[in-house]
Scaffold this active site. Sequence first.
Site, mmCIF file in Angstrom:
data_model
loop_
_atom_site.group_PDB
_atom_site.id
_atom_site.type_symbol
_atom_site.label_atom_id
_atom_site.label_comp_id
_atom_site.label_asym_id
_atom_site.label_seq_id
_atom_site.Cartn_x
_atom_site.Cartn_y
_atom_site.Cartn_z
ATOM 1 N N ASP A 1 0.810 -1.213 0.000
ATOM 2 C CA ASP A 1 0.000 0.000 0.000
ATOM 3 C C ASP A 1 0.845 1.266 0.000
ATOM 4 O OD1 ASP A 1 -2.091 -1.726 0.039
ATOM 5 O OD2 ASP A 1 -2.888 -1.133 1.983
ATOM 6 N N ARG B 1 0.978 6.908 16.888
ATOM 7 C CA ARG B 1 0.785 7.863 15.798
ATOM 8 C C ARG B 1 1.387 9.237 16.064
ATOM 9 N NH1 ARG B 1 0.841 3.444 13.413
ATOM 10 N NH2 ARG B 1 -1.101 2.608 12.562
ATOM 11 N N ASP C 1 -6.767 6.586 12.345
ATOM 12 C CA ASP C 1 -5.375 6.988 12.175
ATOM 13 C C ASP C 1 -5.207 8.242 11.337
ATOM 14 O OD1 ASP C 1 -4.202 5.117 13.788
ATOM 15 O OD2 ASP C 1 -3.793 3.680 12.187
ATOM 16 N N SER D 1 -6.253 -7.106 8.534
ATOM 17 C CA SER D 1 -5.215 -6.078 8.555
ATOM 18 C C SER D 1 -4.508 -6.094 9.904
ATOM 19 C CB SER D 1 -5.850 -4.703 8.319
ATOM 20 O OG SER D 1 -4.902 -3.667 8.480
#
Length: 407
Positions: free
Chosen positions: A16, A98, A127, A181
């Site tokens: 990705d 993050r 996110d 995922s």
Amino acid sequence: MTSPKKVVLAYSGGLDTSIILKWLQVEYGCEVVTFTADLGQGEELEPARKKAEMLGINPDNIFIEDLREEFVRDFVFPMFRANAQYEGLYLLGTAIARPLISKRLVEIAAETGADAVSHGATGKGNDQVRFELSAYALNPEITTIAPWREWDLGSRTRLLEFAEQHQIPIAKDKRGEAPFSVDANLLHTSSEGKILEDPAQEAPDYVYQRTVHPEDAPNEPEYVEIDFEQGDAVGLNGERMSPATILTKLNDYGRKHGIGRLDLVEGRFVGMKSRGIYETPGGTILLDAHRAIESITMDRMAIHLKDEIMPKYAELIYNGFWFSPEREMLQALIDKSQEHVTGTVRMKLYKGLARCVARWSDHSLYSEEQVTFEEDMGAYDQSDAQGFIQLQGLRLRLLANRNRKFQ
């Protein structure tokens, strides 16, 4: 939006983000800088460098950094001082990573003269909010690019077609949709999507990657002693260690004993509910140990106040407001509460459970003389309780007398 001239991309080296790298070059015609953070996800990161170079990135524009110590010291540990759990259960393993990634994206942008940063978060998740709120808090002039909100590559088929068109290598197991995922760092592993999307179905055991099944864990318990100073773990079994080393070793304990599994349906910040499978082996041990050392070193009302603000603090982290003034204000209060949270906790690990079985501290508020069922030698005058109860009961008696008049 003015097209950026140079973009710093949060780059994993996976399919990705490799597609995003090429898409930025094609769509914006801009120079791309890649940043890959080692947060303890357990993957070899040098392949990311080679893949970025293969996609035409100047070696001087490839940043791969080991941030494990900073991650645990400056982000995980402050959060654990608060005993933070989102919706009472989730230890925020993805959310707390993050802001650190965003911090380095913005710093690298300043170092390289980039005018934008980019990430691979989708438009449905949390996110995207966390990355971008953190970036704006640190540089209000920065531009953020979220390809998943812009491009028309909305399916795995379209992504693979784009990859083939631009000679991006595709791993064989990527030819078809992944079963779920996965996001991982030193604190936790999270799995979402596909086979996990029906919360009425039990997650297959192969989803769990960081812990053995509790039923398969050793039949004998194991003990570990955790030393704390001012709310932070500083050593295990009498040996002083760095923050990342402590969490790594606690992960090993937790993995072996099947500790830290969580199947959670949570409320995302963007509004929908989602189901996630989380594994936080070392963090689960650490949280229970931290609460145990607080129990003997913190005042009752201080603990209760801290427990009251914890949900708000956890929500701020979950929603992406790590760099907000309100989170920093709460952190100051939390850190003040930890001044005497120093001592040692002995944890018993067995079949998916981590339990405190002993705790001691030179800063302890616990007094055996006062709580003993034996003769207390005058340490506590039990007759004092009569006046205390009379005063506490005064308003209740007044209410009862008033209510009798209207029955």
